[in-house]
Structures are given as structure tokens and as C-alpha cells.
Design a protein around this motif. Structure first.
Motif, PDB file in Angstrom:
ATOM      1  N   LEU A  17       0.849  -1.194   0.000  1.00 38.26           N
ATOM      2  CA  LEU A  17       0.000   0.000   0.000  1.00 38.26           C
ATOM      3  C   LEU A  17       0.878   1.236   0.000  1.00 38.26           C
ATOM      4  O   LEU A  17       2.068   1.165   0.295  1.00 38.26           O
ATOM      5  CB  LEU A  17      -0.923   0.015   1.221  1.00 38.26           C
ATOM      6  N   GLY A  18       0.264   2.361  -0.310  1.00 31.78           N
ATOM      7  CA  GLY A  18       0.992   3.624  -0.318  1.00 31.78           C
ATOM      8  C   GLY A  18       1.607   3.912  -1.664  1.00 31.78           C
ATOM      9  O   GLY A  18       1.550   3.102  -2.593  1.00 31.78           O
ATOM     10  N   ASN A  24       4.584   0.404   1.412  1.00 33.84           N
ATOM     11  CA  ASN A  24       4.415  -0.227   2.706  1.00 33.84           C
ATOM     12  C   ASN A  24       3.909  -1.647   2.463  1.00 33.84           C
ATOM     13  O   ASN A  24       2.785  -1.843   2.017  1.00 33.84           O
ATOM     14  CB  ASN A  24       3.401   0.605   3.512  1.00 33.84           C
ATOM     15  N   VAL A  26       2.187  -4.447   3.393  1.00 36.62           N
ATOM     16  CA  VAL A  26       1.237  -4.701   4.476  1.00 36.62           C
ATOM     17  C   VAL A  26       1.027  -6.207   4.680  1.00 36.62           C
ATOM     18  O   VAL A  26       0.886  -6.671   5.802  1.00 36.62           O
ATOM     19  CB  VAL A  26      -0.095  -3.995   4.171  1.00 36.62           C
ATOM     20  N   SER A  46      -3.236  -4.011  16.062  1.00 38.99           N
ATOM     21  CA  SER A  46      -3.671  -2.997  15.111  1.00 38.99           C
ATOM     22  C   SER A  46      -2.550  -2.752  14.099  1.00 38.99           C
ATOM     23  O   SER A  46      -1.378  -2.640  14.472  1.00 38.99           O
ATOM     24  CB  SER A  46      -3.991  -1.713  15.865  1.00 38.99           C
ATOM     25  N   GLY A  47      -2.908  -2.742  12.822  1.00 43.26           N
ATOM     26  CA  GLY A  47      -1.914  -2.507  11.777  1.00 43.26           C
ATOM     27  C   GLY A  47      -1.235  -3.764  11.294  1.00 43.26           C
ATOM     28  O   GLY A  47      -0.357  -3.712  10.436  1.00 43.26           O
ATOM     29  N   SER A  48      -1.679  -4.926  11.802  1.00 44.66           N
ATOM     30  CA  SER A  48      -1.021  -6.168  11.397  1.00 44.66           C
ATOM     31  C   SER A  48      -1.489  -6.648  10.022  1.00 44.66           C
ATOM     32  O   SER A  48      -0.910  -7.580   9.460  1.00 44.66           O
ATOM     33  CB  SER A  48      -1.265  -7.249  12.451  1.00 44.66           C
ATOM     34  N   GLY A  49      -2.543  -6.032   9.473  1.00 42.57           N
ATOM     35  CA  GLY A  49      -2.974  -6.383   8.110  1.00 42.57           C
ATOM     36  C   GLY A  49      -4.252  -7.199   8.046  1.00 42.57           C
ATOM     37  O   GLY A  49      -4.568  -7.769   7.002  1.00 42.57           O
ATOM     38  N   LYS A  50      -5.024  -7.218   9.131  1.00 41.02           N
ATOM     39  CA  LYS A  50      -6.243  -8.036   9.181  1.00 41.02           C
ATOM     40  C   LYS A  50      -7.291  -7.550   8.173  1.00 41.02           C
ATOM     41  O   LYS A  50      -7.823  -8.347   7.388  1.00 41.02           O
ATOM     42  CB  LYS A  50      -6.859  -7.988  10.596  1.00 41.02           C
ATOM     43  N   THR A  52      -6.875  -5.622   5.621  1.00 44.15           N
ATOM     44  CA  THR A  52      -6.354  -5.759   4.261  1.00 44.15           C
ATOM     45  C   THR A  52      -6.582  -7.172   3.745  1.00 44.15           C
ATOM     46  O   THR A  52      -7.056  -7.366   2.615  1.00 44.15           O
ATOM     47  CB  THR A  52      -4.850  -5.428   4.264  1.00 44.15           C
TER      48      THR A  52
END
Ligand SMILES: Nc1ncnc2c1ncn2[C@@H]1O[C@H](COP(=O)(O)OP(=O)(O)OP(=O)(O)O)[C@@H](O)[C@H]1O
Ligand SMILES: [Mg+2]
Lengths: 252, 415
Positions: A17-18, A24, A26, A46-50, A52
Motif C-alpha cells: 500500500l501507499g 508499505n 502490508v 492494530s496494523g497487522s494487516g487483518k 487488508t
């Protein structure tokens, strides 16, 4: 599309992403299969890619196929009901979503100008298998099953948060999807409503509905049959929860 | 299903939608009323002109300039020819052998009738007033077959032309400017020295102002004497079976007769140009109104898109395609266009009927009692289609913008 294939399958899935100069990664090569009638929870920091991963599993997003011109081996691919989604164009993927997948998000995303019933009918109108009347009947019936029988004709913006989320669940179930994918469906609800939603999920799972739920709520995650844990773009743990609660079945 | 969503969205912005509809309605109404008025005016001018002056006129100007006599004898272009004692012969301009030409015209398909005439300018004097008058010398029976001038006679009668020596029928404008009444005697002076005292035996009004203010009819013989053109015809006036094809016939006749032949379109080129400009003005005015309405549509649809980013995202997540979303917004534009244009057609019709009833006398290029409104189905069709297309074009940008949203980005952004 043989029925021996897993219902949803992520194979070596990458997602970057990005922007190009601020890329990034992900998801870093996720392998995950969801079988028919499974009830799977995905947990992780949080931010682990769930989220996504969930969007990718439902065909709402597409995996990154190559980084700097280099493809992966095996190719980063999502299969939905045996169908390789990389071979589909956007319109075909949309149709596949319409037919096979129902999404529930943290926010209900109801169309506020429409009644609860009409909101539930939207996926059916798109699919076009049922007549308008049949769809409306089914919409009302689904709402009744979720305890909303008296609010069928109520405008969406005049329902409580918990009621709105139940309408969103009914909408996700409208086309009898192969998979119900929920991203923190209780994230915006109080304890009572969260429990209600968890009960609904339990019940439809028992009726054979495949469910994948991303949640931060450990109690809810524990009610699934299987719990996948993610960390930093990888699946780090995949547990069969029956083996914990039901003696007699060995650890998977 | 797309219509269902489009309608619901449309009705959630009732006031703004109503304003846009009003914009479309006003421009369509204006277009229909204005073009009916312009057409009424122009049609009247054209009809009166062709009816009073004929469809085609053969003039006394030869098509080819005569080659000098010596060059006709010596055909070598390099030859140096010298001619001494050339006596300039006075060329009398006239149509040669008009009888033969009339007979040929009678055989031409599409030609209904033809009448020989002599035309020239005189100065008319009555009391202290003088006026330039264009005299048309005619043979009454033949003239009746090419123009409707007899029917335009207000006072006196066309028949008295035949029974009165040096009788003249003048236009209403001429009579007013000179102050003459029926049976008054007017002094006419031709440029070639001819003069006579003519008696006014009729006053006509064609409705075409330039004609009514400049023309007088006399018997061919009387006019020839007055204009010093004994036995000369310098015009042949022709009526065809279809005045809209006059140009085409005129070209054929010119080839056959060898004289310059002018259709009514050519003769009134300047007026037809003005009509084109009038039409252009109508298009500019109503087009501007429509453009303003279209910007209104653009505006409310963009607003509607921005307000419904979440709706678009969820619709896409449940399987609605870009095309579906595009159509939802195009349909919203179409609803505005269809309602606005339909109302515009109705109000346009009402405006036409209303304007028709206004009791005023029009004095301009034409004379008319009341506003002339000429309705054409094609104007209604044109207004309806064009306004819908413009509004639809205005909806394209918002629709495409709506379709472009990435549901994943929207759904992530909501957190
Ligand atoms: N457009 C983007 N550009 C770059 N990085 C992004 C973009 N969108 C998301 N990310 C990053 O991707 C990572 C995974 O995001 P994702 O939403 O999948 O996490 P999550 O596990 O669902 O987290 P949460 O539990 O907070 O919802 C995050 O680190 C996030 O910062
Ligand atoms: Mg998330």
C-alpha cells in the motif's frame, strides 16, 4: 470450481500500500484457506494487516502481483470458490462479490434515504434473481430473523446503532453468500449489542454459513471454530478452537 | 434498480432539484416561444414576399458579356486588331423576344405561370411631397397568375387599372407618405423625360414594408410610355409550383434564357441574412440559459456525490459496478432533464398561445395585426432533445467521479 477447493484461498498473498516512494508492504506472503461452513476469526495487533487480508479474501481489493517488476513464486493470488480472481476484470469481480460474498464493516454504511428493508434488498436488486416483490419479502424475512420484524419499513437513519448493524448483517446475507466477511462488526457497539451480534453470528454459523470475522474482542474471537492470528503482515498462528473446548479432537 | 436509487437520491434534494428543473424549463420555454415568434415573423415575410413579388424574376442583364465584333471574326487570340472610328452604339437594355421566352417557360416543368413586365423608377409628386416610386408595368391578367397583388388591394380595385387611362395602384406606405387618397392625381416623372399625371385607382398592402412603401403598379403600355421604354420588357415574373425550390428553378431558367434570373431568396438575401442572425440570437440567449441550468445540475450532482461517498463505497462492496454507479448519477441528471424539458414544452405552448392573444399591431419589416407565432413540431423536438443532452453532459463529470471511488480507501478512511 469443484467443491473440493477451499471456499476462500489466499496463496502467497502480498499487498503493498501507499505511493511508490513510500511503499508499505502490508501483507508479506499470506497463505490461508477458508473451508465451507467454517467460522474463522482473525485477530492481531492494530496494523497487522487483518482488514487488508479480509478485503482481499472478499475480492474488494486485489493482491499486489509484483514488486519492482518481479513477480512472486507462487504468484500472489486469491481464489474465491475456486475462481482465480486475477483473471477477472473489475466488473466480473464485482459480480462475483455480489453473488458470493457479504461484507459487514465496523460502520453500518446503510443508505439513509432508504428503509431497512430496501437496504437489505440492494444486493438482491443487483443480482436480479428475485423479482422486486420476492426480494422485498426476503428482505423483511431476514430482518425478522434478526429480531427487526417491527422496523422493516423504518428509514435507516432512524434506527439505533445496534439495529443499523443488524440491518447491515441482513444485507450481507441477502444473496445467500458463500462467505460472510465481517471487519470488526462489533467495534462500534456497546456490550449488549455486541453480544447480540455475536449470537447472530453463532446462530447463522450453526446453520452452515461460512463466516470470517476480524475482531479485537477476544470473547467474540473465541466463539469461532478457528482463530487466525496475524502479526506484521504474516499469519503467525492458526488454531482450531474446538480442540481446546471439545476434548476428543486432537490439536490441528 | 439503478433508477430506484437515482429517484430516491433525486428526491432527497427536492429544493435544489426544483431549481435545476426550473432552469431547464425556463430555457426550453424561452426557446420555444422565441423561435415560434421569429419563425412567425420570418414565415410571414417570406410568404408575403413571394406572393406579392413572384418566386423568380428574369432580368434584362445578359448572362455573357458580348465579345467585340472583330474578335468574333478573327479567332486568333494573338492577333493584334485595330479598329478605327468606332461609334459607340447606345445599348438598349431589354429582354429580347419575350414572347418566345414565355412560350419556352410555359413548357418548363415546375413553372406555373410567367408574366412580362417593365420596371423602372420615377419621382412621384403630390402637392408639396415627392417620393421615389418603383413602377411595375404589368398585364393584369397575366400578373394575377404570378402574384396575389389583387387580393392585397385595400381601397379601390385592381380591375380599375384596365378601365382607367394612366391609372396607378400604389402601396399603403406610398399613399401615406404622399398623402394621396383614392382618385387623387399624382404627377409622375421618369428619368428618361417621360411624365404623366396618374390617377390613383387602388391602394394595396402586401404586409411587406419595403414593398408597400416603394411600389406602384400601372398597365404595361402606360408604364412603357412613362419610362420611355416603348415595347420593352425588362422583367419576366415567374410563379413556380414550390417557392422553396425557386433557387433551383432559377438556375435552370438562367441557363435556358441567357438572362440573369433571380430567385426570391437572392433578391432578399439581406433579409434572409438578418433572419439567420435573429435565429442565432435565439440560440445564444436560450443556450446561455440552458448552460446556466446545466451548471446547476453539475453542482447539485457533485454535492450529491460528495455527500454519498459512503453509499458509493458500500454499493460497490456489495457488487455494484462502476457502470452501475455511473448510471445512477446519469439517471439523476436525466430525471431533471426530462421533467424540466417536459414542463418547458408545456409552458412553451402556453406562452405561444398567450402571445398570440396580445392585441398589438406590428410595424417593422412586415405589417401584422398581433404577434405571428409559427409553431413547428421540430422546434419542440429540438428543444427537448438538446436540453436533455446538455443536462446529461453536465451529469457525466459527477457520474464518472462517483464511479471512480475506491471502496477500500473510503472504508479505511472512515476509521
Ligand atoms: N493507503 C495506505 N498506504 C500505506 N499504508 C497503509 C495504507 N492503508 C493502510 N496502510 C497500512 O497497512 C497496515 C495494515 O492495515 P490494516 O487496516 O489491514 O490493519 P488492521 O490489522 O486491520 O488494523 P486495525 O486493527 O487497526 O484495523 C497498517 O500498518 C496501515 O498503516
Ligand atoms: Mg482493520
Amino acid at each position: 470450481m469443484g467443491h473440493t477447493d477451499p471456499l476462500l484461498c489466499a496463496r502467497n498473498v502480498r499487498r503493498v500500500l501507499g505511493s511508490a516512494d513510500n511503499a508499505n508492504e502490508v501483507l508479506k506472503g499470506v497463505n490461508l484457506s477458508i473451508e465451507r461452513e467454517e467460522y474463522v476469526s482473525i485477530v492481531g495487533a492494530s496494523g497487522s494487516g487483518k482488514s487488508t487480508l479480509l478485503y482481499l479474501l472478499g475480492g474488494l481489493d486485489r493482491p499486489t502481483r509484483a514488486i519492482n517488476g518481479r513477480t512472486f513464486d507462487p504468484p500472489s493470488t486469491i481464489f474465491i470458490d475456486g475462481q482465480d480472481t486475477s483473471t477477472l476484470n473489475d466488473a466480473e469481480l464485482a459480480l462475483l462479490r455480489n453473488e458470493k460474498v457479504g461484507f459487514v464493516f465496523q460502520f453500518h454504511y446503510l443508505l439513509k434515504e432508504f428503509t431497512a428493508q430496501e437496504n437489505v434488498c440492494l444486493p438482491m436488486f443487483k443480482l436480479g434473481k428475485l423479482s422486486r416483490e420476492q426480494a422485498m419479502d426476503r428482505g423483511a424475512q431476514l430482518l425478522k430473523q434478526l429480531g427487526m420484524g417491527d422496523k422493516v419499513k423504518r428509514r435507516a437513519n432512524r434506527l439505533s446503532g445496534g439495529e443499523q448493524q443488524r440491518v447491515a448483517i441482513a444485507r450481507a446475507l441477502a444473496n445467500e453468500p458463500a462467505a460472510l466477511l465481517a471487519d470488526e462488526p462489533t467495534g462500534n457497539l456497546d456490550k449488549k449489542n455486541s453480544e447480540l451480534v455475536a449470537d447472530i453470528f453463532q446462530e447463522i454459523s450453526e446453520r452452515g454459513q461460512t463466516i470470517v470475522i476480524v475482531t479485537h474482542d477476544h470473547a467474540i474471537a473465541q466463539r469461532a471454530q478457528r482463530m487466525v492470528t496475524m502479526e506484521d503482515g504474516n499469519v503467525i498462528r492458526d488454531e482450531d478452537l474446538h480442540s481446546l473446548s471439545l476434548p476428543g479432537r486432537g490439536p490441528g | 434498480m439503478r433508477w430506484f436509487i437515482a429517484f430516491r437520491y433525486f428526491f432527497s434534494h427536492k429544493r435544489q432539484s426544483a431549481v435545476c428543473i426550473a432552469g431547464v424549463t425556463i430555457s426550453v420555454t424561452m426557446f420555444i416561444a422565441m423561435s415560434a415568434m421569429m419563425d412567425g415573423f420570418q414565415d410571414k415575410f417570406v410568404i408575403e414576399t413571394v406572393e406579392s413579388s413572384g418566386h423568380i424574376t428574369i432580368k434584362d442583364e445578359p448572362r455573357e458579356t458580348r465579345t467585340p465584333i472583330l474578335e468574333r471574326v478573327y479567332k486568333q487570340p494573338e492577333a493584334l486588331l485595330e479598329v478605327h472610328r468606332v461609334k459607340p452604339r447606345e445599348q438598349v437594355r431589354k429582354i429580347d423576344n419575350p414572347g418566345g421566352l414565355l412560350a419556352s417557360l410555359a413548357r418548363m416543368p415546375g413553372i406555373v405561370a410567367a408574366a412580362p413586365a417593365v420596371q423602372g423608377n420615377v419621382i412621384a409628386t403630390f402637392g408639396t411631397k415627392t417620393l421615389n416610386l418603383s413602377i411595375n408595368g404589368i398585364e393584369p391578367e397575366r400578373q394575377l397568375r404570378v402574384t396575389t397583388i389583387a387580393g392585397d388591394v385595400l381601397e379601390g380595385s385592381f380591375d380599375r387599372l384596365r378601365t382607367t387611362a394612366d391609372g396607378i395602384i400604389v402601396g399603403k406606405g406610398v399613399a401615406d407618405l404622399l398623402g394621396v387618397k383614392l382618385d387623387d392625381s399624382v404627377l409622375l416623372a421618369g428619368s428618361e423625360g417621360g411624365r404623366t399625371t396618374a390617377r390613383v385607382v387602388g391602394i394595396f398592402r402586401t404586409g411587406v414594408t419595403p414593398v408597400d412603401y416603394s411600389r406602384g403598379y400601372m398597365l404595361l403600355n402606360d408604364a412603357q410610355t412613362l419610362l420611355n421604354k416603348k415595347n420593352i420588357n425588362n422583367e419576366i415574373v415567374i410563379r413556380t409550383d414550390d417557392y422553396t425550390r425557386a433557387q433551383e428553378y432559377a438556375t435552370q431558367i438562367e441557363g435556358m434564357a441567357g438572362y440573369r434570373t433571380e430567385s426570391w431568396q437572392e433578391a432578399n438575401e439581406n433579409f434572409l441574412k438578418i433572419f439567420k442572425i435573429q435565429d442565432l440570437m435565439t440560440y445564444i440567449i436560450t443556450g446561455t440559459l440552458l448552460l446556466v441550468a446545466a451548471f446547476g445540475v453539475l453542482n447539485i450532482l457533485i454535492m450529491s456525490v460528495l455527500e454519498r461517498v459512503n453509499d458509493i463505497a458500500i454499493l460497490k462492496s456489495m457488487g455494484y459496478s462502476r457502470t452501475d454507479i455511473t448510471l445512477v448519477y446519469l439517471f439523476q441528471g436525466l430525471v431533471i432533464g426530462l421533467i424540466g424539458a417536459t414542463l418547458g414544452l408545456g409552458f412553451g405552448k402556453l406562452a405561444i398561445e398567450g402571445l398570440r392573444r396580445i392585441p398589438i399591431t406590428v410595424e417593422g419589416l412586415i405589417h401584422a395585426e398581433g404577434l405571428l407565432m409559427s409553431e413547428h413540431a421540430s422546434q419542440y423536438v429540438k428543444a427537448f432533445i438538446v436540453s436533455n443532452i446538455i443536462v446529461l453532459i453536465a451529469a457525466v463529470y459527477p457520474a464518472r467521479r462517483a464511479a471512480k471511488y475506491d471502496p477500500v480507501e473510503v472504508i479505511r478512511g472512515a476509521h
